[in-house]
Design an enzyme around this catalytic site. Structure first.
Site, PDB file in Angstrom:
ATOM      1  N   ARG A  31      27.712  12.231  15.420  1.00 27.27           N
ATOM      2  CA  ARG A  31      28.663  11.682  14.438  1.00 27.27           C
ATOM      3  C   ARG A  31      30.041  11.514  15.064  1.00 27.27           C
ATOM      4  NH1 ARG A  31      26.479  15.547   9.503  1.00 27.27           N
ATOM      5  NH2 ARG A  31      24.318  14.796   9.636  1.00 27.27           N
ATOM      6  N   GLN A  76      16.868  22.290  -1.738  1.00 33.07           N
ATOM      7  CA  GLN A  76      16.585  21.588  -0.475  1.00 33.07           C
ATOM      8  C   GLN A  76      16.559  22.611   0.648  1.00 33.07           C
ATOM      9  OE1 GLN A  76      19.440  20.998   1.946  1.00 33.07           O
ATOM     10  NE2 GLN A  76      17.855  20.479   3.446  1.00 33.07           N
ATOM     11  N   HIS A  87      19.014   9.808   5.365  1.00 30.27           N
ATOM     12  CA  HIS A  87      20.113  10.777   5.299  1.00 30.27           C
ATOM     13  C   HIS A  87      21.464  10.049   5.208  1.00 30.27           C
ATOM     14  CE1 HIS A  87      20.494  15.277   6.215  1.00 30.27           C
ATOM     15  NE2 HIS A  87      21.753  14.938   6.050  1.00 30.27           N
ATOM     16  N   ASP A  91      16.578   7.640  -1.432  1.00 33.31           N
ATOM     17  CA  ASP A  91      18.041   7.605  -1.343  1.00 33.31           C
ATOM     18  C   ASP A  91      18.486   6.897  -0.081  1.00 33.31           C
ATOM     19  OD1 ASP A  91      18.572   9.318   0.943  1.00 33.31           O
ATOM     20  OD2 ASP A  91      18.537  11.094  -0.341  1.00 33.31           O
ATOM     21  N   SER A  92      19.778   6.729   0.035  1.00 35.70           N
ATOM     22  CA  SER A  92      20.495   6.106   1.149  1.00 35.70           C
ATOM     23  C   SER A  92      20.957   4.711   0.763  1.00 35.70           C
ATOM     24  CB  SER A  92      19.678   6.069   2.447  1.00 35.70           C
ATOM     25  OG  SER A  92      19.388   7.407   2.865  1.00 35.70           O
ATOM     26  N   GLY A  93      22.086   4.672   0.112  1.00 31.48           N
ATOM     27  CA  GLY A  93      22.712   3.395  -0.222  1.00 31.48           C
ATOM     28  C   GLY A  93      22.776   3.081  -1.704  1.00 31.48           C
ATOM     29  N   ARG A  98      24.398   2.647  -4.886  1.00 27.74           N
ATOM     30  CA  ARG A  98      25.801   2.549  -5.299  1.00 27.74           C
ATOM     31  C   ARG A  98      25.973   1.978  -6.702  1.00 27.74           C
ATOM     32  NH1 ARG A  98      25.682   5.351  -1.733  1.00 27.74           N
ATOM     33  NH2 ARG A  98      26.551   5.176   0.351  1.00 27.74           N
ATOM     34  N   LYS A 137      11.713  15.172   2.757  1.00 30.69           N
ATOM     35  CA  LYS A 137      12.803  14.189   2.701  1.00 30.69           C
ATOM     36  C   LYS A 137      13.085  13.646   4.091  1.00 30.69           C
ATOM     37  CE  LYS A 137      17.694  13.944   1.217  1.00 30.69           C
ATOM     38  NZ  LYS A 137      18.562  14.155   2.380  1.00 30.69           N
ATOM     39  N   SER A 189      21.675  22.037  -1.672  1.00 33.06           N
ATOM     40  CA  SER A 189      21.432  22.106  -0.227  1.00 33.06           C
ATOM     41  C   SER A 189      21.329  23.543   0.260  1.00 33.06           C
ATOM     42  CB  SER A 189      22.592  21.416   0.500  1.00 33.06           C
ATOM     43  OG  SER A 189      22.553  21.711   1.882  1.00 33.06           O
ATOM     44  N   TYR A 205      16.525  23.487   4.629  1.00 33.13           N
ATOM     45  CA  TYR A 205      16.543  23.303   6.078  1.00 33.13           C
ATOM     46  C   TYR A 205      15.680  24.441   6.606  1.00 33.13           C
ATOM     47  CZ  TYR A 205      20.204  19.721   6.086  1.00 33.13           C
ATOM     48  OH  TYR A 205      20.912  18.559   5.919  1.00 33.13           O
ATOM     49  N   THR A 213      13.914  18.955   4.236  1.00 34.03           N
ATOM     50  CA  THR A 213      14.521  17.830   4.959  1.00 34.03           C
ATOM     51  C   THR A 213      14.015  17.808   6.392  1.00 34.03           C
ATOM     52  OG1 THR A 213      16.441  17.858   3.518  1.00 34.03           O
ATOM     53  CG2 THR A 213      16.723  16.817   5.671  1.00 34.03           C
ATOM     54  N   TYR A 229      34.031  13.577   7.255  1.00 38.00           N
ATOM     55  CA  TYR A 229      32.731  14.252   7.274  1.00 38.00           C
ATOM     56  C   TYR A 229      31.792  13.608   6.251  1.00 38.00           C
ATOM     57  CZ  TYR A 229      29.107  17.766   7.180  1.00 38.00           C
ATOM     58  OH  TYR A 229      27.871  18.385   7.240  1.00 38.00           O
TER      59      TYR A 229
HETATM   60  C1  FNR Z   1      24.275  14.797   3.032  1.00 39.97           C
HETATM   61  N1  FNR Z   1      22.877  14.788   2.973  1.00 39.97           N
HETATM   62  C2  FNR Z   1      22.185  15.980   3.037  1.00 39.97           C
HETATM   63  N2  FNR Z   1      20.827  15.975   2.958  1.00 39.97           N
HETATM   64  C3  FNR Z   1      20.141  17.141   2.987  1.00 39.97           C
HETATM   65  O1  FNR Z   1      18.913  17.106   2.902  1.00 39.97           O
HETATM   66  N3  FNR Z   1      20.807  18.330   3.087  1.00 39.97           N
HETATM   67  C4  FNR Z   1      22.152  18.408   3.180  1.00 39.97           C
HETATM   68  O2  FNR Z   1      22.726  19.484   3.270  1.00 39.97           O
HETATM   69  C5  FNR Z   1      22.884  17.199   3.190  1.00 39.97           C
HETATM   70  N4  FNR Z   1      24.241  17.195   3.309  1.00 39.97           N
HETATM   71  C6  FNR Z   1      24.955  16.019   3.220  1.00 39.97           C
HETATM   72  C7  FNR Z   1      26.330  16.055   3.298  1.00 39.97           C
HETATM   73  C8  FNR Z   1      27.059  14.869   3.134  1.00 39.97           C
HETATM   74  C9  FNR Z   1      28.557  14.932   3.192  1.00 39.97           C
HETATM   75  C10 FNR Z   1      26.393  13.653   2.906  1.00 39.97           C
HETATM   76  C11 FNR Z   1      27.149  12.367   2.676  1.00 39.97           C
HETATM   77  C12 FNR Z   1      25.016  13.624   2.869  1.00 39.97           C
HETATM   78  C13 FNR Z   1      22.142  13.538   2.752  1.00 39.97           C
HETATM   79  C14 FNR Z   1      21.975  13.232   1.264  1.00 39.97           C
HETATM   80  O3  FNR Z   1      21.074  14.117   0.669  1.00 39.97           O
HETATM   81  C15 FNR Z   1      21.456  11.804   1.047  1.00 39.97           C
HETATM   82  O4  FNR Z   1      20.289  11.616   1.797  1.00 39.97           O
HETATM   83  C16 FNR Z   1      22.484  10.762   1.424  1.00 39.97           C
HETATM   84  O5  FNR Z   1      23.759  11.118   0.940  1.00 39.97           O
HETATM   85  C17 FNR Z   1      22.096   9.399   0.892  1.00 39.97           C
HETATM   86  O6  FNR Z   1      22.955   8.408   1.366  1.00 39.97           O
HETATM   87  P1  FNR Z   1      24.148   7.785   0.484  1.00 39.97           P
HETATM   88  O7  FNR Z   1      23.525   7.061  -0.656  1.00 39.97           O
HETATM   89  O8  FNR Z   1      24.983   8.937   0.060  1.00 39.97           O
HETATM   90  O9  FNR Z   1      24.878   6.895   1.433  1.00 39.97           O
END
Ligand code: FNR
Length: 396
Positions: free
Chosen positions: A191, A154, A288, A319-321, A323, A264, A132, A156, A182, A50
């Site tokens: 997925r 955050q 995301h 965000d996103s990547g 590390r 976001k 979240s 939804y 978001t 997940y």
């Molecule tokens: C998320 N992300 C996310 N974003 C959001 O706005 N609300 C949420 O509840 C969640 N939940 C969530 C669960 C999991 C398991 C992951 C991995 C990601 C997205 C998160 O905020 C963010 O955008 C990403 O994790 C960025 O990518 P990287 O850097 O983690 O790959």
């Protein structure tokens, strides 16, 4: 404890070496792939997938990482970098470092302490945690973990305006200082890993603590969620999002809260304009973590275009990547005011709970501070596009 709220983050490197001198090696794996593996061993396979997985072929996750490799830092020498200040200002507030914790839902999948552990770890370092909507822990419980700590909520954005209003009111009353709406999750992305297992945590009532504790949500149910979880989950599914919403609807959201609003999931410069036009206070450039649209543009590719579209009128988070410290530096140089850390802290939580999250945050900031200094800069504000070159470019 060597690292307090006043020590430079870079000291964390010295701590690790000093421990090594005593014959102790870090228990939490240092390299990202090994950390992920360490977390995997602690998790149910469905929980691991997940977090690790993304939409479709997971090509977007790949694109996110590749986008960073296409930019190279060009370090500058013989500048005074002895005194460093990592702090950044976002709207009115000063943040200790340009790093916030991304909203990651359903942390109960990762550790028994779930969001409580994450909130305490962030608080111990003075960093802002974005909770979240889809959390395993209610916003009131998270606030109670560290009442003084900086936190954002955050959202939804639910279908029912009264539920939306209730979430926002609770967030305000629990001391959340901003709301991050978001935009990219009107439906769950396709997925493949989760589909292969038929695994959706929400259908089991996981990650719904903010809904199940909400008076407006509860009032709409035939029986309380504790007695009739199935009806509660069905109501959540009906409420989760309204895919017919358009930019104009932000006018109603604006009326429901006095908190600053970030959006976001912005990738296209025209969406950045639209967000600016409806009066949001900030943007988060994000896909995301590749969990929504397979084959999407890497988030970092979008960042300079979004910054060019809005100029200096708004704070931009990214965000996103992310590390490594180098990734942070590149995002800041390409126009972000701060970044959100995602999966790395989730792995820290899975492996070692609160201490694991804290350790990951410390390492990320130690790495960033050293990379910044070694590249010739002493504060995030000094970073511009000039700090970078495109890989293979003839000149810089
Ligand atoms: C998320 N992300 C996310 N974003 C959001 O706005 N609300 C949420 O509840 C969640 N939940 C969530 C669960 C999991 C398991 C992951 C991995 C990601 C997205 C998160 O905020 C963010 O955008 C990403 O994790 C960025 O990518 P990287 O850097 O983690 O790959």
């Amino acid at each position: 404890m060597l690292e307090g709220m006043s020590e430079p983050f870079s000291k964390h490197q010295d701590t690790i070496y000093l421990e090594g001198l005593q014959g102790r090696r870090p228990e939490l794996a240092m390299a990202y792939d090994q950390l992920k593996e360490q977390a995997r061993k602690k998790l149910r396979p469905s929980a691991y997938d997940y977090v690790a997985g993304g939409a479709g072929s997971e090509d977007t996750m790949q694109a996110n990482l590749e986008a960073f490799r296409r930019w190279r830092i060009v370090p500058r020498m013989m500048r005074n970098v002895e005194e460093r200040d990592l702090s950044v200002k976002l709207l009115e507030a000063t943040h200790r470092a340009p790093l916030l914790l991304a909203p990651i839902g359903v942390q109960g999948l990762l550790h028994d302490e779930a969001e409580r552990a994450t909130a305490r770890a962030a608080a111990s370092l003075g960093l802002t945690y974005i909770l979240s909507t889809a959390a395993s822990t209610s916003m009131e419980e998270v606030a109670a973990q560290a009442p003084q700590a900086p936190r954002w909520f955050q959202l939804y954005w639910p279908r029912d305006p009264e539920l939306t209003e209730s979430f926002l009111k609770r967030a305000e009353e629990s001391g959340f200082a901003a709301v991050v709406v978001t935009l990219d999750t009107r439906y769950l992305g396709y997925r493949v890993r989760d589909l292969s297992r038929g695994f959706n945590p929400f259908l089991k009532g996981e990650g719904l603590a903010n809904y199940f504790s909400d008076p407006v949500f509860r009032a709409a149910l035939p029986a309380p969620p504790e007695e009739d979880p199935e009806s509660a989950v069905r109501h959540f599914l009906a409420q989760f999002s309204d895919p017919s919403m358009i930019w104009d609807d932000f006018k109603t959201l604006r009326e429901l809260t006095s908190l600053p609003i970030f959006v976001k999931g912005v990738l296209h410069p025209e969406d950045a304009h639209a967000a600016l036009d409806v009066g949001v206070d900030g943007l988060v450039v994000s896909n995301h973590g590749g969990r929504q649209v397979d084959g999407s543009v890497g988030a970092l590719e979008a960042l300079p275009k979004v910054r060019a579209a809005v100029g200096d009128s708004l704070p931009i988070l990214f965000d996103s990547g992310i590390r490594s410290g180098a990734d942070m530096l590149k995002a800041l140089a390409l126009g972000a005011d701060a970044v959100l850390l995602g999966r790395p802290y989730a792995w820290g939580l899975a492996a070692q709970g609160e201490e694991g999250v804290r350790e990951i945050l410390l390492r990320m900031l130690a790495d960033f501070e050293l990379t910044l200094a070694l590249s010739g800069y002493s504060s995030p504000g000094q970073l511009t596009r000039q700090a970078l070159t495109e890989a293979g470019a003839a000149d810089f």
